[in-house]
Enzyme design. Structure first.
Site, PDB file in Angstrom:
ATOM      1  CE1 TYR A 192      19.212  19.324 -22.845  1.00 34.01           C
ATOM      2  CE2 TYR A 192      16.859  19.055 -22.457  1.00 34.01           C
ATOM      3  CZ  TYR A 192      17.906  19.568 -23.212  1.00 34.01           C
ATOM      4  OH  TYR A 192      17.636  20.314 -24.329  1.00 34.01           O
TER       5      TYR A 192
ATOM      6  CD  GLU B 253      11.696  20.372 -21.561  1.00 34.63           C
ATOM      7  OE1 GLU B 253      11.829  21.322 -20.782  1.00 34.63           O
ATOM      8  OE2 GLU B 253      12.661  19.727 -22.004  1.00 34.63           O
TER       9      GLU B 253
ATOM     10  NE  ARG C 259      10.708  20.245 -30.479  1.00 31.44           N
ATOM     11  CZ  ARG C 259      10.913  20.424 -29.176  1.00 31.44           C
ATOM     12  NH1 ARG C 259      12.087  20.139 -28.637  1.00 31.44           N
ATOM     13  NH2 ARG C 259       9.948  20.871 -28.396  1.00 31.44           N
TER      14      ARG C 259
ATOM     15  CG  ASN D 276      12.567  17.620 -24.859  1.00 30.21           C
ATOM     16  OD1 ASN D 276      12.467  17.097 -25.967  1.00 30.21           O
ATOM     17  ND2 ASN D 276      12.054  18.809 -24.581  1.00 30.21           N
TER      18      ASN D 276
ATOM     19  CD  GLU E 298      14.419  20.707 -25.884  1.00 32.74           C
ATOM     20  OE1 GLU E 298      15.098  20.875 -24.859  1.00 32.74           O
ATOM     21  OE2 GLU E 298      13.358  21.310 -26.116  1.00 32.74           O
TER      22      GLU E 298
ATOM     23  CG  HIS F  91       9.850  25.636 -26.523  1.00 33.36           C
ATOM     24  ND1 HIS F  91      10.531  24.606 -27.133  1.00 33.36           N
ATOM     25  CD2 HIS F  91      10.542  25.908 -25.393  1.00 33.36           C
ATOM     26  CE1 HIS F  91      11.595  24.269 -26.398  1.00 33.36           C
ATOM     27  NE2 HIS F  91      11.625  25.051 -25.343  1.00 33.36           N
TER      28      HIS F  91
HETATM   29  C1  FCB Z   1      14.839  22.311 -22.069  1.00 39.39           C
HETATM   30  C2  FCB Z   1      14.064  23.358 -22.842  1.00 39.39           C
HETATM   31  C3  FCB Z   1      14.918  24.113 -23.832  1.00 39.39           C
HETATM   32  C4  FCB Z   1      16.280  24.420 -23.280  1.00 39.39           C
HETATM   33  C5  FCB Z   1      16.927  23.175 -22.742  1.00 39.39           C
HETATM   34  C6  FCB Z   1      18.322  23.383 -22.212  1.00 39.39           C
HETATM   35  O1  FCB Z   1      14.208  22.100 -20.845  1.00 39.39           O
HETATM   36  O2  FCB Z   1      13.018  22.755 -23.541  1.00 39.39           O
HETATM   37  O3  FCB Z   1      14.207  25.260 -24.211  1.00 39.39           O
HETATM   38  O4  FCB Z   1      16.189  25.400 -22.324  1.00 39.39           O
HETATM   39  O5  FCB Z   1      16.135  22.641 -21.717  1.00 39.39           O
END
Ligand code: FCB
Length: 448
Positions: A298, A166, A77, A296, A355, A121
């Protein structure tokens, strides 16, 4: 450890973004972007760096694709820099910029790696920012024209498309918190920006349906956050519901249901008279269904009521937790919780984890190897949670690790290392970390 096996066509991949990796900021007619302008402004980037050179991927892409093949990536990607294709954002196509992406896609296909293309992006052409950027609703139309140009140029070879990465970050980190380009601190503007981004997404999807007669598929990548109230009190429950609306439903509901969530819309309109919605806007949302959702993942939020917070809540740091170098809590369970919720609330969409990954200090051995055992455990635990969700029926089709190699981490510059490979900042030499070899074995055996 129980063996986990994934479907044979599962797309194991890695993700990157143009500004973070490509470098070659002025080569072959590339136009200035808001991130060039922002990173060159003193006080914006932690280590005072810019991504003018980054990983020089623009020039080294053939070697990088060969490297991907070494660990057996099935998909890659990446994002397209709008200003390479349209240096001013609109107008005449810059053929040399487009040629780069054609060559990249061909190199991937030649090695049997499926390209997944993100159209935006975060690197908006500066010329469009000069005309109001995402605060100007016309930018949505320019985006749809740019997207259509790419569908035309690469549609025969690219099967997986992502409109935006995002949009929450673009709107709120870029226009309310001011820590991302273009660096505004104006919450009502950010709300309007979020609406224009969703319009841009819808318009691009509509163009895609008109143009793509093959088997191409299109979606959006959202940063989604499972919410946990800080206490069982009604107040914290309510706070957590608002945070969920702010981060998640504000983007999911238009994409999947064709409308904004009532509670947040009311909140924004009462307090800020935003967003400015025109008569046919919502209709565009319902005319632009996606083929898949990019997730995504995290972090989770632990949410408490707060009178300090703009919308009446604050996300607290969980006690007794382990954190990454970003200061983000490591919370794998949140991934399966989130996936099951998306599946039940939005009628079983197909999902790619577009992600997930971890920033670490990285243990650099004397021989130059990076022994990143903590990344291996992080990935293993998150893969296990994705697998768990899949066992209960969630349609997860692939998993893209953030990121292929250490790169420019936005306002943190080069201080945060998420890569499967390290990059020597002097020679730009890439070297796989231990986690990459572990990932190679996961891919080869479709599990662990
Ligand atoms: C996400 C972004 C990516 C990177 C990661 C750690 O929010 O999409 O570009 O910065 O975090």
């Amino acid at each position: 450890m129980i063996a986990k096996s994934f479907p044979s066509d599962f797309l194991w991949g890695a993700a990157t973004a143009s500004y973070q990796l490509e470098g070659a900021a002025t080569l072959d007619g590339r136009g200035e972007t808001i991130w060039d302008r922002f990173s060159h402004t003193p006080g914006t980037i932690r280590d005072r760096n810019t991504a003018d050179v980054a990983c020089d991927h623009y020039r080294r892409f053939a070697d990088d694709v060969a490297m991907m093949k070494e660990i057996g990536l099935r998909a890659y990607r990446f994002s397209i820099a709008w200003s390479r294709v349209f240096p001013e954002g609109t107008g005449k196509v810059n053929a040399r910029g487009l040629d780069f992406y054609k060559a990249l896609v061909d190199a991937l296909l030649q090695k049997g790696i499926i390209p997944m293309v993100t159209l935006y992006h975060w690197d908006l052409p500066q010329s469009l920012q000069d005309r109001g950027g995402w605060g100007n609703r016309q930018t949505a139309d320019h985006f749809a024209d740019y997207a259509a140009t790419l569908f035309g140029a690469l549609g025969d070879r690219v099967s997986h498309w992502i409109t935006l990465n995002e949009p929450w970050c673009v709107a709120f980190l870029g226009h309310a918190d001011g820590i991302h380009a273009p660096g505004y601190r104006d919450f009502p503007l950010a709300v309007n920006v979020s609406h224009h981004l969703l319009l841009a997404h819808a318009k691009a999807v509509i163009r895609f349906r008109e143009m793509n007669k093959g088997n191409g598929r299109i979606g959006i990548a959202l940063n989604l956050v499972p919410m946990y109230p800080n206490s069982p009190s009604a107040e914290d429950e309510r706070a957590s519901r608002i945070d969920d609306g702010f981060m998640n439903r504000w983007f999911l509901d238009p994409v999947f249901e064709g409308r904004y969530p009532d509670d947040i819309l009311r909140l924004y309109q009462e307090r800020y008279h935003r967003p400015e919605i025109e008569p046919h806007d919502l209709e565009l949302f319902s005319r632009s269904p996606v083929d898949f959702l990019g997730v995504n993942y995290y972090m989770r939020h632990l949410v408490a009521k707060s009178d300090q917070g703009r919308l009446g809540f604050e996300a607290r740091k969980p006690p007794n937790a382990t954190f990454t170098e970003m200061g983000w809590e490591i919370f794998p369970e949140g991934l399966s919780v989130l996936l099951r919720r998306l599946d039940s609330d939005y009628r079983h969409p197909e999902i790619f984890i577009t992600e997930n990954g971890i920033a670490l200090e990285d243990d650099l051995r004397k021989d130059g190897r990076v022994q990143d055992d903590a990344r291996v455990s992080y990935l293993r635990d998150h893969f296990a949670e994705a697998h768990r969700a899949m066992q209960s029926g969630v349609k997860v089709r692939g998993y893209f690790i953030w990121t292929l190699m250490d790169c420019f981490e936005w306002h943190d510059g080069f201080t945060k290392h998420f890569g499967l490979a390290s990059v020597d900042r002097g020679s730009l030499e890439r070297r796989w970390k231990a986690s990459a070899y572990w990932y190679r074995d996961v891919i080869a055996s479709n599990g662990f």
